[in-house]
Design an enzyme around this catalytic site. Structure first.
Site, PDB file in Angstrom:
ATOM      1  N   SER A   1       0.830  -1.196   0.000  1.00 15.29           N
ATOM      2  CA  SER A   1       0.000   0.000   0.000  1.00 15.29           C
ATOM      3  C   SER A   1       0.868   1.250   0.000  1.00 15.29           C
ATOM      4  CB  SER A   1      -0.917   0.009   1.222  1.00 15.29           C
ATOM      5  OG  SER A   1      -0.156   0.077   2.405  1.00 15.29           O
TER       6      SER A   1
ATOM      7  N   VAL B   1       0.661   5.436   1.363  1.00 19.17           N
ATOM      8  CA  VAL B   1      -0.088   6.376   2.191  1.00 19.17           C
ATOM      9  C   VAL B   1       0.170   7.797   1.700  1.00 19.17           C
ATOM     10  CG1 VAL B   1      -0.478   7.255   4.524  1.00 19.17           C
ATOM     11  CG2 VAL B   1       0.056   4.832   4.180  1.00 19.17           C
TER      12      VAL B   1
ATOM     13  N   LYS C   1      -4.672   5.681   2.807  1.00 19.54           N
ATOM     14  CA  LYS C   1      -3.879   4.487   2.541  1.00 19.54           C
ATOM     15  C   LYS C   1      -4.500   3.763   1.362  1.00 19.54           C
ATOM     16  CE  LYS C   1      -1.944   0.410   4.827  1.00 19.54           C
ATOM     17  NZ  LYS C   1      -1.813  -0.310   6.105  1.00 19.54           N
TER      18      LYS C   1
ATOM     19  N   ASP D   1       1.134  -7.067  13.972  1.00 16.78           N
ATOM     20  CA  ASP D   1       2.377  -6.471  13.465  1.00 16.78           C
ATOM     21  C   ASP D   1       2.811  -5.303  14.350  1.00 16.78           C
ATOM     22  OD1 ASP D   1       4.521  -6.492  11.742  1.00 16.78           O
ATOM     23  OD2 ASP D   1       3.550  -5.271  10.205  1.00 16.78           O
TER      24      ASP D   1
END
Length: 234
Positions: free
Chosen positions: A1, A3, A18, A112
């Site tokens: 992705s 941002v 995003k 994460d």
């Protein structure tokens, strides 16, 4: 992705957009999962979590509109100034755990937790707990789901059971938070021996070592829940 810093033209405020990689545009499995988890994240309202304002999974691109946090990441703070003091590191950890308490209460797991995914809003100081935000829920999942493979996330912060058999449980986030705390204090993630036991730095105070041992216990059952860990971190 990718941002982007954007302006919400309707409300006149800056936001972060995003945008997911275009290879996911025609992936129905990804779109279904993204939509489900975006809705779950949008319900999260907590000062230690980045707020989700909107999302789009219809057409192209697939995107997530979020609160803009412009103070940089915890990773950047470490790169610029090196390890934190014990009070600053513990204050940061408490903020992260407070955010995770809210995340876990809704049935989500972040998967994460690491310095790259902790944002700092404005000027940072030991007492500014509310300025620490957990971000990037791109691989979050619902509790109780077993991953098809264990390596969603960053291996250095991943719990032993996730590496071994892809277990999805909130205790995995707690383990990752312990690894991050060690890095905040020492400047490096802890070493792990052949039995997956964590080697904690000998130079840390005994009470801090105890906190780390609890967070990074080999057994998920022996790790505290996020809310319990907040109470233990002094």
């Amino acid at each position: 992705s990718t941002v982007y810093r954007c302006v919400d033209m309707r409300l006149g405020r800056q936001v972060a957009a995003k945008v997911m990689d275009e290879r996911y545009d025609d992936d129905p499995v990804f779109i279904k999962r993204f939509s489900r988890e975006a809705r779950a994240m949008a319900r999260l309202q907590h000062p230690n979590l980045v707020a989700i304002h909107d999302f789009s999974a219809d057409g192209e691109p697939i995107d997530l509109i979020m609160e803009l946090i412009d103070g940089g990441t915890l990773r950047e703070l470490l790169a610029e100034g090196g390890p934190l003091t014990v009070p600053a590191a513990l204050s940061t950890l408490r903020s992260v755990l407070q955010g995770l308490t809210e995340v876990h209460s809704t049935g989500l797991i972040h998967r994460d937790i690491k310095p790259d995914n902790v944002l700092l809003s404005g000027h940072y100081g030991d007492a500014l707990v509310e300025q620490v935000r957990v971000a990037d829920f791109g691989i979050a999942t619902l509790m109780g789901q077993t991953e098809s493979q264990g390596f969603y996330g960053t291996p250095a912060y991943m719990s032993p059971e996730r590496k071994a058999y892809g277990s999805s449980d909130s205790s995995a986030d707690i383990y990752s938070a312990g690894v991050m705390l060690h890095e905040l204090l020492v400047g490096a993630v802890p070493l792990v021996d052949a039995d997956s036991a964590v080697q904690i730095s000998d130079h840390l105070p005994e009470d801090v070592r105890t906190v780390l041992e609890n967070l990074m216990s080999l057994s998920p059952k022996n790790r505290p829940q996020a809310a319990q860990a907040v109470a233990q971190v002094r």
